[in-house]
Scaffold this motif. Structure first.
Motif, PDB file in Angstrom:
ATOM      1  N   GLN A 102      56.515  53.536  -9.786  1.00 43.20           N
ATOM      2  CA  GLN A 102      57.256  52.839 -10.838  1.00 43.20           C
ATOM      3  C   GLN A 102      58.143  53.831 -11.589  1.00 43.20           C
ATOM      4  O   GLN A 102      59.309  53.538 -11.884  1.00 43.20           O
ATOM      5  CB  GLN A 102      56.288  52.158 -11.806  1.00 43.20           C
ATOM      6  CG  GLN A 102      56.978  51.437 -12.945  1.00 43.20           C
ATOM      7  CD  GLN A 102      55.997  50.904 -13.986  1.00 43.20           C
ATOM      8  OE1 GLN A 102      54.801  51.163 -13.929  1.00 43.20           O
ATOM      9  NE2 GLN A 102      56.512  50.171 -14.941  1.00 43.20           N
ATOM     10  N   ILE A 103      57.622  55.012 -11.879  1.00 39.00           N
ATOM     11  CA  ILE A 103      58.396  56.037 -12.572  1.00 39.00           C
ATOM     12  C   ILE A 103      59.578  56.478 -11.713  1.00 39.00           C
ATOM     13  O   ILE A 103      60.703  56.617 -12.205  1.00 39.00           O
ATOM     14  CB  ILE A 103      57.498  57.233 -12.954  1.00 39.00           C
ATOM     15  CG1 ILE A 103      56.541  56.816 -14.074  1.00 39.00           C
ATOM     16  CG2 ILE A 103      58.321  58.450 -13.367  1.00 39.00           C
ATOM     17  CD1 ILE A 103      55.461  57.819 -14.381  1.00 39.00           C
ATOM     18  N   GLU A 104      59.346  56.684 -10.421  1.00 44.51           N
ATOM     19  CA  GLU A 104      60.435  57.063  -9.522  1.00 44.51           C
ATOM     20  C   GLU A 104      61.518  56.001  -9.490  1.00 44.51           C
ATOM     21  O   GLU A 104      62.709  56.320  -9.478  1.00 44.51           O
ATOM     22  CB  GLU A 104      59.909  57.318  -8.109  1.00 44.51           C
ATOM     23  CG  GLU A 104      59.240  58.655  -7.939  1.00 44.51           C
ATOM     24  CD  GLU A 104      58.884  58.950  -6.496  1.00 44.51           C
ATOM     25  OE1 GLU A 104      59.429  58.297  -5.583  1.00 44.51           O
ATOM     26  OE2 GLU A 104      58.054  59.847  -6.287  1.00 44.51           O
ATOM     27  N   GLN A 150      44.947  54.665  -6.216  1.00 41.98           N
ATOM     28  CA  GLN A 150      45.976  53.656  -5.952  1.00 41.98           C
ATOM     29  C   GLN A 150      46.763  53.339  -7.225  1.00 41.98           C
ATOM     30  O   GLN A 150      47.992  53.181  -7.187  1.00 41.98           O
ATOM     31  CB  GLN A 150      45.348  52.383  -5.384  1.00 41.98           C
ATOM     32  CG  GLN A 150      44.854  52.533  -3.966  1.00 41.98           C
ATOM     33  CD  GLN A 150      44.053  51.329  -3.486  1.00 41.98           C
ATOM     34  OE1 GLN A 150      43.562  50.535  -4.278  1.00 41.98           O
ATOM     35  NE2 GLN A 150      43.897  51.213  -2.172  1.00 41.98           N
ATOM     36  N   ASP A 151      46.074  53.250  -8.343  1.00 42.16           N
ATOM     37  CA  ASP A 151      46.747  52.990  -9.617  1.00 42.16           C
ATOM     38  C   ASP A 151      47.701  54.131  -9.985  1.00 42.16           C
ATOM     39  O   ASP A 151      48.809  53.898 -10.469  1.00 42.16           O
ATOM     40  CB  ASP A 151      45.727  52.789 -10.741  1.00 42.16           C
ATOM     41  CG  ASP A 151      44.941  51.496 -10.604  1.00 42.16           C
ATOM     42  OD1 ASP A 151      45.373  50.619  -9.828  1.00 42.16           O
ATOM     43  OD2 ASP A 151      43.889  51.378 -11.268  1.00 42.16           O
ATOM     44  N   LEU A 181      60.707  54.114 -19.135  1.00 39.99           N
ATOM     45  CA  LEU A 181      60.323  55.350 -18.458  1.00 39.99           C
ATOM     46  C   LEU A 181      59.324  56.131 -19.303  1.00 39.99           C
ATOM     47  O   LEU A 181      58.304  56.614 -18.788  1.00 39.99           O
ATOM     48  CB  LEU A 181      61.562  56.187 -18.159  1.00 39.99           C
ATOM     49  CG  LEU A 181      61.348  57.495 -17.417  1.00 39.99           C
ATOM     50  CD1 LEU A 181      60.705  57.258 -16.059  1.00 39.99           C
ATOM     51  CD2 LEU A 181      62.674  58.229 -17.246  1.00 39.99           C
ATOM     52  N   GLN A 182      59.587  56.251 -20.599  1.00 39.65           N
ATOM     53  CA  GLN A 182      58.660  56.963 -21.480  1.00 39.65           C
ATOM     54  C   GLN A 182      57.300  56.275 -21.522  1.00 39.65           C
ATOM     55  O   GLN A 182      56.258  56.925 -21.464  1.00 39.65           O
ATOM     56  CB  GLN A 182      59.236  57.082 -22.899  1.00 39.65           C
ATOM     57  CG  GLN A 182      58.343  57.856 -23.852  1.00 39.65           C
ATOM     58  CD  GLN A 182      58.132  59.289 -23.418  1.00 39.65           C
ATOM     59  OE1 GLN A 182      59.084  59.987 -23.144  1.00 39.65           O
ATOM     60  NE2 GLN A 182      56.891  59.720 -23.344  1.00 39.65           N
ATOM     61  N   GLN A 184      51.635  56.068 -19.849  1.00 38.58           N
ATOM     62  CA  GLN A 184      50.568  55.356 -19.145  1.00 38.58           C
ATOM     63  C   GLN A 184      50.004  56.208 -18.010  1.00 38.58           C
ATOM     64  O   GLN A 184      48.789  56.221 -17.775  1.00 38.58           O
ATOM     65  CB  GLN A 184      51.082  54.019 -18.610  1.00 38.58           C
ATOM     66  CG  GLN A 184      51.385  53.014 -19.685  1.00 38.58           C
ATOM     67  CD  GLN A 184      52.170  51.810 -19.181  1.00 38.58           C
ATOM     68  OE1 GLN A 184      52.549  51.744 -18.009  1.00 38.58           O
ATOM     69  NE2 GLN A 184      52.435  50.866 -20.062  1.00 38.58           N
ATOM     70  N   LEU A 185      50.874  56.930 -17.292  1.00 37.39           N
ATOM     71  CA  LEU A 185      50.413  57.803 -16.213  1.00 37.39           C
ATOM     72  C   LEU A 185      49.505  58.898 -16.768  1.00 37.39           C
ATOM     73  O   LEU A 185      48.459  59.200 -16.182  1.00 37.39           O
ATOM     74  CB  LEU A 185      51.610  58.407 -15.470  1.00 37.39           C
ATOM     75  CG  LEU A 185      51.268  59.318 -14.299  1.00 37.39           C
ATOM     76  CD1 LEU A 185      50.596  58.524 -13.183  1.00 37.39           C
ATOM     77  CD2 LEU A 185      52.513  60.014 -13.778  1.00 37.39           C
ATOM     78  N   ALA A 186      49.892  59.475 -17.898  1.00 41.19           N
ATOM     79  CA  ALA A 186      49.052  60.510 -18.523  1.00 41.19           C
ATOM     80  C   ALA A 186      47.688  59.934 -18.899  1.00 41.19           C
ATOM     81  O   ALA A 186      46.647  60.575 -18.673  1.00 41.19           O
ATOM     82  CB  ALA A 186      49.752  61.082 -19.748  1.00 41.19           C
TER      83      ALA A 186
END
Length: 142
Positions: free
Chosen positions: A82-84, A74-75, A8-9, A14-16
């Motif tokens: 994925q995080i959810e 989209q990414d 999750l971390q 990666q999202l950031a």
């Protein structure tokens, strides 16, 4: 559970990074347009020996720019999903506080029983060792 938390971390990190990359892409490759009649587009003066890669904006054609934006969006959506998912499989989210307290009490009872079994096993081991010691002492050499 630690593995899920690590995943999750990593996904949040990666999202950031994807957010930063998306902002950079839009900032670097947008088309220079005015938003109102009073806006002006500043033209940078090129200095001799200046690297062309140092320019602030390198506009892409509209279709290429839109395709890039779509792919980045989209990414971002995929990473958010994925995080959810990782959050949804974390243990304890479906249990309220009372259920968790009951689970803890049940585990404490199981631990007490296991501790009693361990103590009994230790006593049995000591008794067996004492018998073995007695047998070994009673054996005589021929």
């Amino acid at each position: 559970m630690a593995d899920i938390l690590t995943q999750l971390q990593d996904a949040v990190d990666q999202l950031a990074n994807q957010f930063v990359a998306s902002i950079y892409y839009v900032h670097k490759h947008h088309d220079l347009q005015t938003l109102s009649k009073t806006d002006t587009v500043r033209q940078q003066q090129k200095n001799e020996g200046e690297d062309p890669g140092d320019r602030n904006v390198d506009p892409y054609p509209a279709d290429v720019f839109k395709d890039g934006q779509k792919e980045l969006a989209q990414d971002l959506i995929l990473k958010e999903q994925q995080i959810e998912y990782l959050i949804s499989i974390l243990p304890g989210l479906e249990n309220n506080e009372k259920d968790q307290e009951q689970t803890i009490q049940q585990l404490e009872e199981e631990l007490k029983i296991a501790e009693e079994e361990r103590k009994e096993a230790v006593k049995e081991k000591e008794a067996v060792l004492a018998r073995l010691d007695t047998v070994l002492r009673s054996v005589k050499r021929p």
